[in-house]
Design a protein around this motif. Structure first.
Motif, PDB file in Angstrom:
ATOM      1  N   PHE A 188       0.847  -1.192   0.000  1.00 44.19           N
ATOM      2  CA  PHE A 188       0.000   0.000   0.000  1.00 44.19           C
ATOM      3  C   PHE A 188       0.878   1.235   0.000  1.00 44.19           C
ATOM      4  O   PHE A 188       1.579   1.522   0.940  1.00 44.19           O
ATOM      5  CB  PHE A 188      -1.033   0.014   1.138  1.00 44.19           C
ATOM      6  N   MET A 189       0.823   1.912  -1.117  1.00 48.74           N
ATOM      7  CA  MET A 189       1.575   3.168  -1.249  1.00 48.74           C
ATOM      8  C   MET A 189       0.600   4.335  -1.333  1.00 48.74           C
ATOM      9  O   MET A 189       0.821   5.380  -0.738  1.00 48.74           O
ATOM     10  CB  MET A 189       2.410   3.146  -2.538  1.00 48.74           C
ATOM     11  N   THR A 190      -0.462   4.131  -2.113  1.00 50.18           N
ATOM     12  CA  THR A 190      -1.354   5.232  -2.476  1.00 50.18           C
ATOM     13  C   THR A 190      -2.061   5.824  -1.262  1.00 50.18           C
ATOM     14  O   THR A 190      -2.653   5.089  -0.470  1.00 50.18           O
ATOM     15  CB  THR A 190      -2.411   4.714  -3.480  1.00 50.18           C
ATOM     16  N   GLU A 191      -1.990   7.143  -1.129  1.00 55.54           N
ATOM     17  CA  GLU A 191      -2.757   7.846  -0.094  1.00 55.54           C
ATOM     18  C   GLU A 191      -3.758   8.765  -0.784  1.00 55.54           C
ATOM     19  O   GLU A 191      -3.726   8.916  -2.002  1.00 55.54           O
ATOM     20  CB  GLU A 191      -1.804   8.628   0.820  1.00 55.54           C
ATOM     21  N   GLY A 195      -1.227   9.347  -5.407  1.00 57.11           N
ATOM     22  CA  GLY A 195      -0.912   7.963  -5.749  1.00 57.11           C
ATOM     23  C   GLY A 195       0.346   7.925  -6.595  1.00 57.11           C
ATOM     24  O   GLY A 195       1.382   7.403  -6.188  1.00 57.11           O
ATOM     25  N   SER A 196       0.260   8.535  -7.784  1.00 56.16           N
ATOM     26  CA  SER A 196       1.453   8.576  -8.643  1.00 56.16           C
ATOM     27  C   SER A 196       2.567   9.340  -7.927  1.00 56.16           C
ATOM     28  O   SER A 196       3.733   8.946  -7.970  1.00 56.16           O
ATOM     29  CB  SER A 196       1.140   9.296  -9.958  1.00 56.16           C
ATOM     30  N   ASP A 197       2.181  10.410  -7.279  1.00 57.08           N
ATOM     31  CA  ASP A 197       3.162  11.277  -6.617  1.00 57.08           C
ATOM     32  C   ASP A 197       3.339  10.816  -5.171  1.00 57.08           C
ATOM     33  O   ASP A 197       2.836  11.427  -4.229  1.00 57.08           O
ATOM     34  CB  ASP A 197       2.624  12.717  -6.678  1.00 57.08           C
ATOM     35  N   CYS A 227      -5.527  -0.382  -0.679  1.00 57.01           N
ATOM     36  CA  CYS A 227      -4.748  -1.541  -0.241  1.00 57.01           C
ATOM     37  C   CYS A 227      -5.481  -2.768  -0.750  1.00 57.01           C
ATOM     38  O   CYS A 227      -6.481  -3.196  -0.177  1.00 57.01           O
ATOM     39  CB  CYS A 227      -4.647  -1.575   1.284  1.00 57.01           C
ATOM     40  N   SER A 228      -4.998  -3.297  -1.883  1.00 55.47           N
ATOM     41  CA  SER A 228      -5.642  -4.486  -2.447  1.00 55.47           C
ATOM     42  C   SER A 228      -5.152  -5.719  -1.715  1.00 55.47           C
ATOM     43  O   SER A 228      -4.088  -5.706  -1.097  1.00 55.47           O
ATOM     44  CB  SER A 228      -5.336  -4.589  -3.934  1.00 55.47           C
ATOM     45  N   ALA A 229      -5.947  -6.781  -1.816  1.00 58.86           N
ATOM     46  CA  ALA A 229      -5.627  -8.050  -1.165  1.00 58.86           C
ATOM     47  C   ALA A 229      -5.284  -7.837   0.313  1.00 58.86           C
ATOM     48  O   ALA A 229      -4.199  -8.220   0.777  1.00 58.86           O
ATOM     49  CB  ALA A 229      -4.488  -8.755  -1.896  1.00 58.86           C
TER      50      ALA A 229
HETATM   51  C1  LIG Z   1      -8.698  -1.433  -8.111  1.00 56.10           C
HETATM   52  C2  LIG Z   1      -7.488  -0.703  -7.653  1.00 56.10           C
HETATM   53  C3  LIG Z   1      -6.659  -1.310  -6.739  1.00 56.10           C
HETATM   54  C4  LIG Z   1      -5.533  -0.650  -6.283  1.00 56.10           C
HETATM   55  N1  LIG Z   1      -4.727  -1.270  -5.374  1.00 56.10           N
HETATM   56  C5  LIG Z   1      -3.656  -0.604  -4.885  1.00 56.10           C
HETATM   57  C6  LIG Z   1      -2.809  -1.215  -3.903  1.00 56.10           C
HETATM   58  O1  LIG Z   1      -3.009  -2.367  -3.513  1.00 56.10           O
HETATM   59  N2  LIG Z   1      -1.792  -0.492  -3.405  1.00 56.10           N
HETATM   60  C7  LIG Z   1      -1.529   0.778  -3.812  1.00 56.10           C
HETATM   61  O2  LIG Z   1      -0.587   1.369  -3.334  1.00 56.10           O
HETATM   62  N3  LIG Z   1      -2.299   1.372  -4.739  1.00 56.10           N
HETATM   63  C8  LIG Z   1      -3.344   0.714  -5.295  1.00 56.10           C
HETATM   64  N4  LIG Z   1      -4.135   1.321  -6.229  1.00 56.10           N
HETATM   65  C9  LIG Z   1      -3.894   2.720  -6.550  1.00 56.10           C
HETATM   66  C10 LIG Z   1      -3.270   2.976  -7.900  1.00 56.10           C
HETATM   67  O3  LIG Z   1      -1.978   2.451  -7.964  1.00 56.10           O
HETATM   68  C11 LIG Z   1      -3.343   4.476  -8.127  1.00 56.10           C
HETATM   69  O4  LIG Z   1      -4.706   4.822  -8.227  1.00 56.10           O
HETATM   70  C12 LIG Z   1      -2.594   4.896  -9.362  1.00 56.10           C
HETATM   71  O5  LIG Z   1      -1.218   4.706  -9.179  1.00 56.10           O
HETATM   72  C13 LIG Z   1      -2.867   6.353  -9.719  1.00 56.10           C
HETATM   73  O6  LIG Z   1      -2.737   7.204  -8.613  1.00 56.10           O
HETATM   74  P1  LIG Z   1      -3.902   8.217  -8.214  1.00 56.10           P
HETATM   75  O7  LIG Z   1      -5.160   7.454  -8.137  1.00 56.10           O
HETATM   76  O8  LIG Z   1      -3.485   8.988  -7.038  1.00 56.10           O
HETATM   77  O9  LIG Z   1      -4.012   9.169  -9.458  1.00 56.10           O
HETATM   78  P2  LIG Z   1      -3.165  10.496  -9.712  1.00 56.10           P
HETATM   79  O10 LIG Z   1      -1.759  10.286  -9.309  1.00 56.10           O
HETATM   80  O11 LIG Z   1      -3.910  11.630  -9.164  1.00 56.10           O
HETATM   81  O12 LIG Z   1      -3.240  10.537 -11.302  1.00 56.10           O
HETATM   82  C14 LIG Z   1      -4.422  10.895 -12.002  1.00 56.10           C
HETATM   83  C15 LIG Z   1      -4.100  10.956 -13.487  1.00 56.10           C
HETATM   84  O13 LIG Z   1      -3.084  11.915 -13.706  1.00 56.10           O
HETATM   85  C16 LIG Z   1      -2.022  11.352 -14.446  1.00 56.10           C
HETATM   86  N5  LIG Z   1      -0.774  11.972 -14.027  1.00 56.10           N
HETATM   87  C17 LIG Z   1      -0.148  11.869 -12.829  1.00 56.10           C
HETATM   88  N6  LIG Z   1       0.988  12.562 -12.852  1.00 56.10           N
HETATM   89  C18 LIG Z   1       1.112  13.120 -14.080  1.00 56.10           C
HETATM   90  C19 LIG Z   1       2.083  13.940 -14.719  1.00 56.10           C
HETATM   91  N7  LIG Z   1       3.198  14.312 -14.092  1.00 56.10           N
HETATM   92  N8  LIG Z   1       1.861  14.319 -15.996  1.00 56.10           N
HETATM   93  C20 LIG Z   1       0.756  13.951 -16.644  1.00 56.10           C
HETATM   94  N9  LIG Z   1      -0.183  13.180 -16.100  1.00 56.10           N
HETATM   95  C21 LIG Z   1      -0.016  12.756 -14.837  1.00 56.10           C
HETATM   96  C22 LIG Z   1      -2.077   9.875 -14.175  1.00 56.10           C
HETATM   97  O14 LIG Z   1      -1.515   9.124 -15.257  1.00 56.10           O
HETATM   98  C23 LIG Z   1      -3.570   9.630 -14.047  1.00 56.10           C
HETATM   99  O15 LIG Z   1      -4.119   9.433 -15.317  1.00 56.10           O
HETATM  100  C24 LIG Z   1      -5.238   0.662  -6.734  1.00 56.10           C
HETATM  101  C25 LIG Z   1      -6.080   1.267  -7.673  1.00 56.10           C
HETATM  102  C26 LIG Z   1      -7.180   0.594  -8.136  1.00 56.10           C
HETATM  103  C27 LIG Z   1      -8.070   1.262  -9.135  1.00 56.10           C
END
Ligand SMILES: Cc1cc2nc3c(=O)[nH]c(=O)nc-3n(C[C@H](O)[C@H](O)[C@H](O)COP(=O)(O)OP(=O)(O)OC[C@H]3O[C@@H](n4cnc5c(N)ncnc54)[C@H](O)[C@@H]3O)c2cc1C
Length: 555
Positions: A188-191, A195-197, A227-229
């Motif tokens: 689990f990384m995403t807050e 998520g990406s950041d 947090c999957s699984a």
């Molecule tokens: C079903 C499901 C299960 C998941 N399970 C897990 C898990 O077990 N553990 C975990 O840690 N995470 C999990 N995630 C989270 C997932 O990894 C994140 O949702 C994903 O990485 C995107 O992050 P975010 O949702 O914060 O979107 P954001 O980071 O807000 O991104 C939104 C959009 O902006 C785009 N974007 C971001 N930065 C830039 C940039 N610099 N330039 C241009 N575009 C950009 C992205 O590509 C995306 O399209 C899960 C997600 C889903 C849907």
């Protein structure tokens, strides 16, 4: 399994022109392209295992379990009857059967149990066969596979967890690791705020004792939005310690046998991937052990992310293959306007186009698998594995939803109905493109690989050069790619274009070198030609449709 014999004469009408049940599938023996690619990329030593697995996994019984596990979704059980926190998720028995099937057949750990040539190629082959049947179970399987390299540097953690990660026993008991025969791991990384950041993470970690750094115990406080699984035995996560963003292993049970203070808040109501639970959790003074160097959390966890990204490509390729099989079966047995659908020229165009996309997706994925297998002793292979994983994750996952939609549409109305497998595949398809780095993030990762690794672009170009001269459209596309790479301005703006060109030239090169002419020519004439829009079924006249469809037809 004995097929149910239906009554074909109803009081009001006879049932005609409906396809028979597809029946058992042989996911290995019936897939000439898979066999060819696996052998070519060095995965031949486990052929007998794959053959057995392909038969077992493709049985109707497995598809039925997959259906059950998705219809009867996981249920959160945060408390027991006396109000005590237990943080449980209850799954349908079919989910557990599928988990056992995966683990007993080394789906999560084949690569680590069989190192050397064919390790990651074999892992991809197992993933490809399993993912055609069920995607939800593959989430914990992918994470359990991917976590292994991230743990290696932290010996105390590795000693305890690695043997259990490599076990072929599915042990779903929620008990401390030291009592378990086998474990699964998540991350689990995403807050909420990022998520990406991940640098925007706000979870904090403070040391429990005076010692700090790798292998030391901390208490973590914060939240994680995905947090999957969540029934996994432990998780890798990121939190800020004094030295910066660091990686921690957080188990469900602390080393002294107490339930860890990891609070499941709720399960997500997801578009697809419904057999798998994805949760929100809170950490309050939660026990964790630092993995890797303090302040180098992203560097540590990225090894796991990279493995998960590779899984995404393999599993999206699998969705394409199963969608094609279903579409082919339906159109072979359904007629409209006095001809079997499959004999209608335009439907042949769609089917052939789906087939070449599917083959290109698999060929690229397994080629990157071989690069992973060779990475340790070969700098070029290591660079290709690094950049190629990002390229394949972006492109194969990006192409899967459209492919699945088109395969669904081949069925007409019944494809939209839950009785068919198609809605489930369709709902699954976008996910691989989102998690573990969404599309833009993957393309930016391709740029990162280009800039950080000197050998990245040369490794791609070397792969392309090997096919030069084999097809004029491919040669032209290689020139276009070189021009895109040579232009330094606006690279970030062009990152999707560059990544897409890399993907389709790599796919074209692999097909030109290894696939029959019919497949390679059709791929290059469409994907690398001037008028390609990305829609399926627009292959030009002159393509050898029969040869392409025959090759992809399960035999
Ligand atoms: C079903 C499901 C299960 C998941 N399970 C897990 C898990 O077990 N553990 C975990 O840690 N995470 C999990 N995630 C989270 C997932 O990894 C994140 O949702 C994903 O990485 C995107 O992050 P975010 O949702 O914060 O979107 P954001 O980071 O807000 O991104 C939104 C959009 O902006 C785009 N974007 C971001 N930065 C830039 C940039 N610099 N330039 C241009 N575009 C950009 C992205 O590509 C995306 O399209 C899960 C997600 C889903 C849907």
């Amino acid at each position: 399994m004995i097929p149910i014999k239906p009554l074909a004469n109803l009081p009001t009408h006879d049932v005609t022109n409906m396809p028979p049940h597809l029946g058992d599938q042989d996911l290995w023996g019936g897939d000439a392209v898979l066999r060819e690619c696996v052998l070519r990329e060095g995965g031949g030593k486990a052929e007998a295992k794959f053959a057995l697995f392909g038969k077992r996994m493709g049985a109707v019984e497995m598809f039925e379990k997959a259906d059950l596990a998705n219809r009867h979704e996981p249920e959160m059980k945060p408390f027991d009857r006396y109000g005590m926190r237990i943080n449980q998720v209850a799954f349908h028995p079919a989910y557990h059967d599928l988990m056992a099937m995966a683990i007993e057949n080394e789906v999560p750990n084949f690569a680590w149990n069989n190192p050397g040539a064919g390790a990651h190629v074999g892992h991809a082959a197992l993933t490809y066969m399993f993912s055609q049947v069920e995607g939800g179970v593959m989430c914990p399987m992918a994470m359990t596979y991917a976590v292994v390299p991230a743990l290696r540097g932290t010996s105390s953690v590795n000693e305890e967890w690695l043997p259990r990660l490599l076990s072929t026993t599915y042990d779903p008991r929620d008990i401390p690791v030291f009592e378990k025969k086998g474990v699964t791991m998540g991350m689990f990384m995403t807050e909420k705020q990022g998520g990406s950041d991940v640098r925007s993470n706000s979870t904090k970690a403070v040391p429990i004792g005076t010692a700090t750094g790798m292998g030391e115990a901390y208490r973590l406080t914060g939240h994680k939005y995905f947090c999957s699984a969540p029934m996994s035995d432990s998780f890798l996560t990121l939190a800020y310690s004094e030295g910066g963003l660091s990686c921690f292993l957080v188990p469900r049970w602390t080393p002294d046998g107490e339930r860890n203070t990891l609070y499941l808040q709720r399960l997500k109501d997801k578009l697809g991937n419904r057999s798998n639970a994805s949760s929100e959790i809170e950490l309050q003074d939660t026990w964790g052990v630092m993995v890797g160097d303090e302040g180098r959390g992203i560097r540590t966890i990225i090894d796991m992310v990279q493995g998960n990204r590779y899984y995404c490509a393999a599993s999206s390729a699998a969705l394409m293959r199963q969608g094609f099989i279903q579409a082919l079966h339906h159109t072979r047995h359904r007629s409209a306007f006095q001809k079997m659908l499959m004999q209608q020229p335009l439907m042949r165009n769609v089917l052939a186009d789906l087939a070449i996309e599917s083959e290109a997706a698999l060929a690229l994925t397994l080629r990157i698998g071989r690069a992973m297998d060779e990475a340790e002793n070969d700098e070029g292979a290591s660079a290709l594995a690094r950049i190629g994983t990002a390229v394949a994750k972006y492109w194969v996952c990006k192409r899967a939803p459209g492919h699945t939609l088109e395969a669904l549409e081949c069925h007409g109305g019944p494809g939209y109905i839950e009785d068919s497998i198609m809605p489930r595949l369709y709902r699954e398809a976008p996910l691989n493109s989102i998690w573990e780095g969404s599309g833009n993030v993957m393309c930016l990762d391709v740029l990162r690989a280009m800039h950080r690794e000197e050998a990245a672009i040369p490794s791609v170009l070397a792969e392309l050069e090997a096919a030069r001269g084999g097809n004029a459209s491919l040669d032209k596309a290689i020139e276009d790619l070189s021009a895109e790479l040579a232009a330094s301005e606006d690279l970030e703006l062009r990152a999707r274009r560059v990544t897409e060109l890399m993907a389709i030239t790599l796919q074209g090169a692999l097909l030109v070198r290894h696939a029959p002419n019919a497949v390679a020519d059709a791929f290059c004439a469409s994907r690398l030609g001037a008028r390609w829009t990305g829609a399926y079924g627009a292959l030009p006249a002159g393509v050898d449709f029969d040869a392409i469809i025959d090759r992809a037809t399960p035999n």
